[in-house]
Design a protein around this motif. Structure first.
Motif, PDB file in Angstrom:
ATOM      1  N   ASP A  68     -15.392  11.021  -4.360  1.00  0.00           N
ATOM      2  CA  ASP A  68     -15.135   9.660  -4.846  1.00  0.00           C
ATOM      3  C   ASP A  68     -13.641   9.376  -4.925  1.00  0.00           C
ATOM      4  O   ASP A  68     -13.191   8.268  -4.592  1.00  0.00           O
ATOM      5  N   ASP A  69     -12.866  10.355  -5.380  1.00  0.00           N
ATOM      6  CA  ASP A  69     -11.423  10.152  -5.499  1.00  0.00           C
ATOM      7  C   ASP A  69     -10.757   9.975  -4.136  1.00  0.00           C
ATOM      8  O   ASP A  69      -9.673   9.379  -4.051  1.00  0.00           O
ATOM      9  N   ALA A  70     -11.399  10.481  -3.094  1.00  0.00           N
ATOM     10  CA  ALA A  70     -10.808  10.380  -1.754  1.00  0.00           C
ATOM     11  C   ALA A  70     -11.157   9.064  -1.064  1.00  0.00           C
ATOM     12  O   ALA A  70     -10.488   8.689  -0.092  1.00  0.00           O
ATOM     13  N   ARG A  71     -12.158   8.345  -1.547  1.00  0.00           N
ATOM     14  CA  ARG A  71     -12.630   7.145  -0.849  1.00  0.00           C
ATOM     15  C   ARG A  71     -11.587   6.030  -0.736  1.00  0.00           C
ATOM     16  O   ARG A  71     -11.618   5.264   0.230  1.00  0.00           O
ATOM     17  N   PRO A  72     -10.680   5.863  -1.700  1.00  0.00           N
ATOM     18  CA  PRO A  72      -9.684   4.798  -1.543  1.00  0.00           C
ATOM     19  C   PRO A  72      -8.657   5.060  -0.448  1.00  0.00           C
ATOM     20  O   PRO A  72      -7.811   4.203  -0.190  1.00  0.00           O
ATOM     21  N   TRP A  73      -8.705   6.208   0.183  1.00  0.00           N
ATOM     22  CA  TRP A  73      -7.693   6.571   1.167  1.00  0.00           C
ATOM     23  C   TRP A  73      -8.210   6.435   2.599  1.00  0.00           C
ATOM     24  O   TRP A  73      -9.351   6.766   2.896  1.00  0.00           O
ATOM     25  N   THR A  74      -7.319   5.966   3.468  1.00  0.00           N
ATOM     26  CA  THR A  74      -7.551   5.965   4.911  1.00  0.00           C
ATOM     27  C   THR A  74      -6.599   6.971   5.537  1.00  0.00           C
ATOM     28  O   THR A  74      -5.411   7.001   5.194  1.00  0.00           O
ATOM     29  N   MET A  75      -7.110   7.777   6.444  1.00  0.00           N
ATOM     30  CA  MET A  75      -6.266   8.741   7.140  1.00  0.00           C
ATOM     31  C   MET A  75      -6.368   8.502   8.642  1.00  0.00           C
ATOM     32  O   MET A  75      -7.465   8.366   9.199  1.00  0.00           O
ATOM     33  N   TRP A  76      -5.230   8.416   9.276  1.00  0.00           N
ATOM     34  CA  TRP A  76      -5.136   8.221  10.730  1.00  0.00           C
ATOM     35  C   TRP A  76      -4.393   9.408  11.315  1.00  0.00           C
ATOM     36  O   TRP A  76      -3.473   9.949  10.693  1.00  0.00           O
ATOM     37  N   ALA A  77      -4.785   9.826  12.505  1.00  0.00           N
ATOM     38  CA  ALA A  77      -4.100  10.934  13.160  1.00  0.00           C
ATOM     39  C   ALA A  77      -4.137  10.730  14.662  1.00  0.00           C
ATOM     40  O   ALA A  77      -5.042  10.084  15.203  1.00  0.00           O
ATOM     41  N   ALA A  78      -3.126  11.283  15.337  1.00  0.00           N
ATOM     42  CA  ALA A  78      -3.053  11.169  16.794  1.00  0.00           C
ATOM     43  C   ALA A  78      -2.077  12.210  17.322  1.00  0.00           C
ATOM     44  O   ALA A  78      -1.398  12.894  16.553  1.00  0.00           O
ATOM     45  N   ARG A  79      -2.019  12.296  18.645  1.00  0.00           N
ATOM     46  CA  ARG A  79      -1.035  13.141  19.318  1.00  0.00           C
ATOM     47  C   ARG A  79      -0.069  12.213  20.052  1.00  0.00           C
ATOM     48  O   ARG A  79      -0.380  11.719  21.143  1.00  0.00           O
ATOM     49  N   PRO A  80       1.111  11.957  19.475  1.00  0.00           N
ATOM     50  CA  PRO A  80       2.070  11.068  20.144  1.00  0.00           C
ATOM     51  C   PRO A  80       2.477  11.577  21.519  1.00  0.00           C
ATOM     52  O   PRO A  80       2.725  10.788  22.431  1.00  0.00           O
ATOM     53  N   ALA A 129       0.843  -1.197   0.000  1.00  0.00           N
ATOM     54  CA  ALA A 129       0.000   0.000   0.000  1.00  0.00           C
ATOM     55  C   ALA A 129       0.878   1.246   0.000  1.00  0.00           C
ATOM     56  O   ALA A 129       1.900   1.299   0.692  1.00  0.00           O
ATOM     57  N   THR A 130       0.483   2.240  -0.769  1.00  0.00           N
ATOM     58  CA  THR A 130       1.158   3.531  -0.767  1.00  0.00           C
ATOM     59  C   THR A 130       0.802   4.273   0.512  1.00  0.00           C
ATOM     60  O   THR A 130      -0.363   4.289   0.925  1.00  0.00           O
ATOM     61  N   LEU A 131       1.787   4.889   1.150  1.00  0.00           N
ATOM     62  CA  LEU A 131       1.494   5.614   2.373  1.00  0.00           C
ATOM     63  C   LEU A 131       2.454   6.780   2.561  1.00  0.00           C
ATOM     64  O   LEU A 131       3.531   6.835   1.962  1.00  0.00           O
ATOM     65  N   GLY A 132       2.040   7.728   3.393  1.00  0.00           N
ATOM     66  CA  GLY A 132       2.870   8.876   3.742  1.00  0.00           C
ATOM     67  C   GLY A 132       2.585   9.272   5.172  1.00  0.00           C
ATOM     68  O   GLY A 132       1.500   8.999   5.707  1.00  0.00           O
ATOM     69  N   VAL A 133       3.556   9.911   5.821  1.00  0.00           N
ATOM     70  CA  VAL A 133       3.402  10.296   7.226  1.00  0.00           C
ATOM     71  C   VAL A 133       3.923  11.705   7.449  1.00  0.00           C
ATOM     72  O   VAL A 133       4.742  12.221   6.685  1.00  0.00           O
ATOM     73  N   ASP A 134       3.450  12.308   8.524  1.00  0.00           N
ATOM     74  CA  ASP A 134       4.025  13.569   8.977  1.00  0.00           C
ATOM     75  C   ASP A 134       3.876  13.663  10.481  1.00  0.00           C
ATOM     76  O   ASP A 134       2.922  13.125  11.060  1.00  0.00           O
ATOM     77  N   ILE A 135       4.821  14.335  11.115  1.00  0.00           N
ATOM     78  CA  ILE A 135       4.762  14.634  12.541  1.00  0.00           C
ATOM     79  C   ILE A 135       5.281  16.043  12.731  1.00  0.00           C
ATOM     80  O   ILE A 135       6.244  16.451  12.070  1.00  0.00           O
ATOM     81  N   PRO A 152       1.789  15.341  24.228  1.00  0.00           N
ATOM     82  CA  PRO A 152       0.957  16.543  24.341  1.00  0.00           C
ATOM     83  C   PRO A 152       1.439  17.702  23.482  1.00  0.00           C
ATOM     84  O   PRO A 152       0.664  18.621  23.199  1.00  0.00           O
ATOM     85  N   SER A 153       2.691  17.654  23.027  1.00  0.00           N
ATOM     86  CA  SER A 153       3.240  18.773  22.258  1.00  0.00           C
ATOM     87  C   SER A 153       3.304  18.502  20.761  1.00  0.00           C
ATOM     88  O   SER A 153       3.818  19.333  20.009  1.00  0.00           O
ATOM     89  N   SER A 154       2.809  17.351  20.288  1.00  0.00           N
ATOM     90  CA  SER A 154       2.996  17.022  18.875  1.00  0.00           C
ATOM     91  C   SER A 154       1.733  16.452  18.245  1.00  0.00           C
ATOM     92  O   SER A 154       0.844  15.933  18.923  1.00  0.00           O
ATOM     93  N   TRP A 155       1.693  16.559  16.908  1.00  0.00           N
ATOM     94  CA  TRP A 155       0.620  16.013  16.084  1.00  0.00           C
ATOM     95  C   TRP A 155       1.239  15.092  15.039  1.00  0.00           C
ATOM     96  O   TRP A 155       2.341  15.356  14.554  1.00  0.00           O
ATOM     97  N   ALA A 156       0.527  14.039  14.697  1.00  0.00           N
ATOM     98  CA  ALA A 156       1.028  13.099  13.689  1.00  0.00           C
ATOM     99  C   ALA A 156      -0.125  12.605  12.834  1.00  0.00           C
ATOM    100  O   ALA A 156      -1.283  12.562  13.275  1.00  0.00           O
ATOM    101  N   ALA A 157       0.193  12.235  11.597  1.00  0.00           N
ATOM    102  CA  ALA A 157      -0.829  11.723  10.680  1.00  0.00           C
ATOM    103  C   ALA A 157      -0.216  10.717   9.725  1.00  0.00           C
ATOM    104  O   ALA A 157       0.978  10.797   9.391  1.00  0.00           O
ATOM    105  N   VAL A 158      -1.052   9.771   9.287  1.00  0.00           N
ATOM    106  CA  VAL A 158      -0.675   8.780   8.281  1.00  0.00           C
ATOM    107  C   VAL A 158      -1.768   8.749   7.228  1.00  0.00           C
ATOM    108  O   VAL A 158      -2.960   8.721   7.561  1.00  0.00           O
TER     109      VAL A 158
END
Length: 207
Positions: A167-179, A79-85, A181-187
């Motif tokens: 419709d173009d966005a439906r094939p994607w799953t997005m996850w997010a959390a706060r690792p 699966a294609t994926l990308g992350v940011d923090i 208290p001072s940070s944000w992350a997403a996949v």
């Protein structure tokens, strides 16, 4: 049981080798030093294979991000994926950045938040947008206002539309959390209803 075995092997590899190579080696079932890397046309890194005699983890994909002293590594199979923090900080230019890079819908959602939560909303949106762009491996060639994410900091992450198309966005799953208290992350994962599991590795947890 399989996840426990992977994590045990992962800790052994990190203790011996450190860094991303050890983590990928544990998931690929290969010695960390045998892994080889290459770059896609637009520069996104990927596994090229391993040294002779070891299995070739062709279906392993990964993406890495870091901010200050925090890092995030995502690994998938096929699966294609990308992350940011991002470590959150005060942004005096928050409004200008949002106007330049957010869609009208995202701006509206941001402004509907209490003023005290707008930095949270901004960083929630920013990490989700960066994760999607990194999944594409397209860098600055993809305008951040060309797609829309859900940015409310207390609600589930989602890629709402791409180029105005839900419709173009439906094939994607997005996850997010706060690792922390001072940070944000997403996949962002190009797989509908993908299951995202998380593990936190700290120096004190290693053998």
């Amino acid at each position: 049981a399989k996840e426990r075995e992977v994590m045990q092997e992962l800790c052994r590899h990190i203790a011996a080798h450190g860094q991303m190579r050890a983590v990928l080696g544990a998931y690929a079932g290969a010695a960390p030093e045998s892994l080889r890397f290459e770059h896609e046309e637009r520069g996104k890194p990927r596994l090229a294979g391993v040294a002779a005699g070891a299995p070739t983890p062709q279906d392993i994909t990964f993406n890495l991000a870091h901010s200050d002293d925090q890092g995030l590594l995502a690994i998938a199979r096929g699966a294609t994926l990308g992350v940011d923090i991002e470590v959150q900080r005060h942004l005096p230019e928050l409004e200008a950045l949002a106007r330049s890079h957010f869609t009208a819908g995202e701006l509206g959602e941001l402004h509907n938040l209490p003023e005290a939560r707008r930095h949270d909303g901004f960083f929630a949106a920013w990490t989700r947008k960066e994760a999607y762009v990194k999944a594409l491996g397209a860098g600055l060639s993809v305008p951040l206002d060309g797609f829309e994410v859900a940015l409310h900091p207390d609600r589930p992450a989602a890629l709402r539309s791409i180029g105005g198309s839900e419709d173009d966005a439906r094939p994607w799953t997005m996850w997010a959390a706060r690792p922390t208290p001072s940070s944000w992350a997403a996949v962002a994962v190009q797989m509908p209803a993908a299951r995202v599991r998380t593990f936190s590795l700290r120096q004190s947890s290693l053998p």
